[in-house]
Write a protein that holds these residues in place. Structure first.
Motif, mmCIF file in Angstrom:
data_model
loop_
_atom_site.group_PDB
_atom_site.id
_atom_site.type_symbol
_atom_site.label_atom_id
_atom_site.label_comp_id
_atom_site.label_asym_id
_atom_site.label_seq_id
_atom_site.Cartn_x
_atom_site.Cartn_y
_atom_site.Cartn_z
ATOM 1 N N GLY A 205 -11.680 1.324 -7.524
ATOM 2 C CA GLY A 205 -12.550 1.112 -6.375
ATOM 3 C C GLY A 205 -12.780 2.382 -5.585
ATOM 4 O O GLY A 205 -11.998 3.338 -5.672
ATOM 5 N N TYR B 73 -2.166 4.201 -6.907
ATOM 6 C CA TYR B 73 -3.152 4.819 -7.794
ATOM 7 C C TYR B 73 -2.498 5.291 -9.080
ATOM 8 O O TYR B 73 -1.406 5.863 -9.075
ATOM 9 N N LYS C 202 0.816 -1.214 0.000
ATOM 10 C CA LYS C 202 0.000 0.000 0.000
ATOM 11 C C LYS C 202 0.848 1.261 0.000
ATOM 12 O O LYS C 202 0.377 2.331 -0.354
ATOM 13 N N ASP D 152 -16.608 -1.107 0.639
ATOM 14 C CA ASP D 152 -15.895 -0.914 -0.621
ATOM 15 C C ASP D 152 -16.659 -1.496 -1.792
ATOM 16 O O ASP D 152 -17.334 -2.532 -1.666
ATOM 17 N N THR E 252 -8.729 -2.973 -0.034
ATOM 18 C CA THR E 252 -8.278 -3.020 -1.423
ATOM 19 C C THR E 252 -7.104 -3.967 -1.606
ATOM 20 O O THR E 252 -7.097 -4.800 -2.523
ATOM 21 N N TYR F 64 -6.286 1.669 -10.050
ATOM 22 C CA TYR F 64 -4.978 1.064 -9.805
ATOM 23 C C TYR F 64 -4.727 0.024 -10.891
ATOM 24 O O TYR F 64 -5.589 -0.767 -11.233
ATOM 25 N N SER G 294 -14.531 3.611 -1.545
ATOM 26 C CA SER G 294 -14.952 3.114 -0.238
ATOM 27 C C SER G 294 -15.645 4.209 0.549
ATOM 28 O O SER G 294 -15.473 5.397 0.279
ATOM 29 N N ASP H 273 -15.417 -2.414 -5.896
ATOM 30 C CA ASP H 273 -14.321 -2.439 -6.862
ATOM 31 C C ASP H 273 -14.751 -3.181 -8.111
ATOM 32 O O ASP H 273 -15.592 -4.094 -8.053
ATOM 33 N N ASP I 79 -7.087 -1.873 5.221
ATOM 34 C CA ASP I 79 -8.061 -1.460 4.231
ATOM 35 C C ASP I 79 -8.535 -2.739 3.554
ATOM 36 O O ASP I 79 -8.130 -3.845 3.938
ATOM 37 N N GLY J 280 -10.963 6.691 -3.055
ATOM 38 C CA GLY J 280 -10.514 5.555 -3.850
ATOM 39 C C GLY J 280 -9.907 6.010 -5.152
ATOM 40 O O GLY J 280 -9.505 7.160 -5.298
#
Length: 442
Positions: free
Chosen positions: A321, A282, A53, A128, A84, A306, A323, A130, A82, A303
């Motif tokens: 995504g 991102y 992350k 979330d 993701t 990615y 959230s 996605d 998180d 969000g």
């Protein structure tokens, strides 16, 4: 929220939990209307996975086992902070069982080791959505997701909100066009603009990131641009005189997102070019959501796109995504929340004497089989005491089994009733949550 003896780990009273469930039900329903499937991943990931992350990895809670023995590997594990990163890992491991593009929603607890303050917790619930593709993912999903989240917030009636959008390609292309070498560091620094102010951002850019004063000033001018007119935003960026192919690509995408948003949900989406999202993975559109009347609460969601977070080496699974921080949102809405009752029970079936408790149980079961929440009095006390017990819990009806009478203890109205046919008014069937901002559910 009840103040927990452990700072940052909130606990809810029953009425507050009903309020939270009303929000979760609305979110789940909205997500499913748009084709998202439910998913839950494990709470524990390897520290190597969580570190993908970026700088937030310093907030990870690592796991250790009491009385761990030699050879145990629990020290390399941590709680996810998180949803993701765990989702990206899940996609790679289960790609053979998924149909792409894969649309999922996930509502779970996460843990983050940051300093607790209003709206920020160490344990909180996150919701979330996605969409992930295999090798490619069309840009139109970058338009769809913020609009789905805007619809969810509109369904919650949280008052006026704003989904702020930007595109990392705009920022990266602009910085590269300026000749800035540390693009990632510049993005993370600009993302702190609201926290530390323009003067401190400029200082950090020059002293720590290595930009010139002129480059820092230009980056701040870009960050000042905001609005919901797609063409005007593009013109303002171009007027700064910087060119780069990535900047051109990002401006085209940002224009298309804004134009579609204005067509489908006017006023809900606004370009704010200081939004950078300081997370390393991102690559395209990025989003942050604010409650207009509660901007001091900060972002309640965010969000973005990615491209390389999920990869097996041979294949890449790009995604996008957004959230919502459910616990943060709830912490503010609970200030003015009203819950019709703190228990699900609609009817308390009285007990005339312990020898006849079976009769009360039969009546309660008949009501439950028809979807009416019912409980049986804990003891065969005087009826007045049983009514007071129901009143303290907020149970609206008491059933007297001797002659099958049901009493609305709020109005005092009492009528003969049959457990096979009687039903309460629709508003009394389940607890109802009402917020001053307007959230309602039943």
């Amino acid at each position: 929220m009840v103040r927990s003896s452990l700072s940052g780990f909130p606990e809810l009273l029953p009425a507050e939990r009903f309020a939270e469930l009303s929000i979760l039900d609305t979110l789940r329903h909205t997500f499913e209307l748009h084709g998202f499937s439910p998913l839950e991943t494990r709470a524990v990931e390897t520290l190597d996975t969580l570190a993908k992350k970026g700088e937030t990895s310093k907030e990870v809670y690592s796991l250790s086992r009491v009385n761990a023995q030699a050879g145990d590997k629990v020290d390399s594990l941590g709680l996810h902070f998180d949803l993701t990163v765990p989702f990206a890992r899940y996609v790679v491991e289960n790609s053979g069982h998924l149909v792409f593009p894969f649309k999922r929603y996930q509502i779970q607890k996460v843990w983050r080791g940051e300093r607790p303050q209003e709206g920020r917790f160490r344990e909180f619930t996150q919701a979330d959505i996605d969409v992930v593709g295999q090798d490619t993912l069309p840009f139109h999903y970058e338009v769809e997701l913020p609009l789905v989240m805007a619809e969810a917030l509109a369904q919650l009636n949280v008052g006026q909100f704003l989904v702020q959008v930007n595109n990392r390609k705009v920022c990266e292309g602009f910085y590269r066009g300026l000749g800035i070498e540390d693009v990632a560091g510049t993005l993370r620094t600009i993302d702190k603009l609201d926290k530390i102010g323009a003067e401190n951002v400029a200082r950090v850019l020059v002293e720590e990131i290595g930009t010139t004063s002129e480059q820092a000033e230009a980056a701040l001018r870009l960050a000042e641009i905001a609005g919901d007119d797609a063409a005007a935003i593009v013109d303002q960026v171009r007027s700064l005189g910087v060119t780069h192919h990535l900047l051109t690509e990002g401006l085209g995408e940002l224009h298309d997102l804004l134009a579609e948003a204005q067509s489908r949900r006017p006023g809900a989406v606004r370009a704010v070019l200081k939004i950078a999202r300081g997370l390393d993975y991102y690559t395209g559109s990025v989003y942050e959501t604010l409650l207009v009347d509660h901007e001091d609460l900060g972002s309640v969601g965010g969000g973005g796109r990615y491209d390389s977070l999920a990869t097996s080496g041979k294949k890449t699974y790009p995604g996008v995504g957004v959230s919502i921080g459910v616990t943060r949102l709830l912490s503010r809405l609970l200030r003015d929340a009203e819950v019709s009752r703190p228990v699900a029970t609609t009817v308390l079936v009285a007990v005339a004497n312990e020898e006849d408790r079976h009769r009360s149980n039969v009546i309660a079961q008949a009501l439950r089989e028809r979807g009416i929440p019912a409980d049986v009095a804990p003891s065969a006390a005087k009826f007045g005491k049983q009514i007071r017990y129901a009143d303290r819990l907020g149970i609206p009806f008491v059933w007297f089994p001797g002659d099958n009478q049901v009493k609305d203890i709020r109005s005092g109205e009492q009528l003969a009733a049959d457990p096979i046919t009687w039903a309460p008014p629709a508003d009394d069937l389940y607890p109802r949550t009402t917020f001053t901002q307007g959230v309602q559910s039943s």
